[in-house]
Design a protein around this motif. Structure first.
Motif, PDB file in Angstrom:
ATOM      1  N   LYS A 134       0.661   9.828   1.502  1.00 19.16           N
ATOM      2  CA  LYS A 134       1.712   9.494   0.546  1.00 19.16           C
ATOM      3  C   LYS A 134       3.004  10.235   0.827  1.00 19.16           C
ATOM      4  O   LYS A 134       4.069   9.821   0.392  1.00 19.16           O
TER       5      LYS A 134
ATOM      6  N   THR B  66     -11.192   1.063   1.864  1.00 19.09           N
ATOM      7  CA  THR B  66     -12.070   1.655   0.863  1.00 19.09           C
ATOM      8  C   THR B  66     -12.912   0.537   0.255  1.00 19.09           C
ATOM      9  O   THR B  66     -12.715  -0.644   0.563  1.00 19.09           O
TER      10      THR B  66
ATOM     11  N   ARG C 152      -6.301   2.062   1.062  1.00 20.85           N
ATOM     12  CA  ARG C 152      -5.346   3.050   0.560  1.00 20.85           C
ATOM     13  C   ARG C 152      -4.436   3.513   1.685  1.00 20.85           C
ATOM     14  O   ARG C 152      -4.751   3.370   2.872  1.00 20.85           O
TER      15      ARG C 152
ATOM     16  N   VAL D 134       0.837  -1.201   0.000  1.00 25.59           N
ATOM     17  CA  VAL D 134       0.000   0.000   0.000  1.00 25.59           C
ATOM     18  C   VAL D 134       0.873   1.252   0.000  1.00 25.59           C
ATOM     19  O   VAL D 134       0.562   2.254  -0.650  1.00 25.59           O
TER      20      VAL D 134
ATOM     21  N   GLY E  94       0.069   3.158  -3.116  1.00 24.09           N
ATOM     22  CA  GLY E  94      -0.976   4.090  -2.717  1.00 24.09           C
ATOM     23  C   GLY E  94      -2.327   3.443  -2.499  1.00 24.09           C
ATOM     24  O   GLY E  94      -3.171   3.956  -1.765  1.00 24.09           O
ATOM     25  N   PHE E  95      -2.553   2.283  -3.140  1.00 19.05           N
ATOM     26  CA  PHE E  95      -3.832   1.588  -3.043  1.00 19.05           C
ATOM     27  C   PHE E  95      -3.607   0.100  -3.310  1.00 19.05           C
ATOM     28  O   PHE E  95      -2.700  -0.273  -4.060  1.00 19.05           O
TER      29      PHE E  95
END
Length: 257
Positions: A61, A52, A57, A14, A18-19
């Motif tokens: 970042k 999510t 996520r 992750v 980012g996801f």
């Protein structure tokens, strides 16, 4: 795969992307959909990520390694503090010691922060920051590339410098410890550096809480015969005959209370 290892893999994925989708997590950790969902629920409750629809996520970042480090430091925190306090007693004036990267060695660094006339070598940014305010400690920081998700520096520059040094005592961490498979870790990236640390030190001291025993990680670091001393917590007494077997291998096992 152990829950802690799944947590680290998911968090690293992750962090980098980012996801992550549920299917990606299932494949990454080789688990069923219900297990992947339970892991994400637990990790969200621990503040490591945000769930999510269909996945999870990263929290931020811009500083994605922070949640991972906070999570690792919070695991078995009381045991780690006791281990660090006992490990401190092995450090003497004039020693050259090496602190491996990790949360238990970071706690040891905090114990050493007021020491005088010692040399400390480390590849851990947080450990270096902890000790840098004390001018009575000669601090040697190994250079290299920061490993994603944590504060350690790795790579050929760190390894080359290590090979030029002589160390009295090395304090080392590990993801897993098993009588037959030895010391193992969950990632390949820092294995060469850890092997070099074991080679240059006169006395290798393994700092591990008892939850790490009787488990095997992804990649082998070394056999247990490379270790002179193990410092752990009282939970080792509940690991069948493990304590006696380690002592039969002439390993000095010390239990922090």
């Amino acid at each position: 795969m152990l829950r802690e290892e799944r947590t680290e893999r998911i968090l690293q994925y992750v962090t980098q992307h980012g996801f992550a989708r549920i299917q990606e997590i299932m494949e990454l950790c080789n688990v069923s959909r219900p297990t992947a969902v339970r892991d994400l629920i637990r990790m969200e409750n621990e503040g490591l990520l945000i769930r999510t629809h269909g996945g999870a996520r990263a929290i931020r970042k811009t500083a994605t390694f922070e949640p991972r480090h906070r999570w690792k430091e919070s695991q078995h925190a009381e045991e780690k503090k006791k281990i660090a306090a006992l490990a401190k007693e092995l450090v003497e004036e004039g020693d050259t010691v090496l602190l491996d990267s990790g949360t238990t060695t970071l706690m040891l660094a905090r114990e050493l922060a007021s020491f005088k006339n010692i040399t400390v070598i480390t590849n851990d940014i947080m450990i270096a920051m902890t000790l840098s305010a004390n001018d009575d400690i000669q601090l040697v920081m190994l250079g290299g590339q920061r490993r994603k998700g944590v504060y350690s520096l790795i790579g050929p520059f760190a390894e080359m410098l290590l090979n030029q040094l002589n160390v009295d005592k090395a304090f080392i961490g590990a993801a897993s410890v098993d009588l037959n498979r030895g010391i193992t870790n969950s990632n390949i990236e820092e294995i060469t550096l850890k092997k070099t640390i074991l080679d240059i030190s006169q006395r290798n001291i393994l700092l591990v809480d008892s939850s790490k025993f009787n488990n095997v990680g992804f990649v082998k670091v070394a056999d247990l015969d490379r270790i002179h001393t193990i410092i752990t917590d009282g939970g080792i007494r509940h690991k069948d005959s493990l304590l006696e077997q380690l002592q039969e291998m002439n390993i000095d096992v010390r239990i922090a209370h």
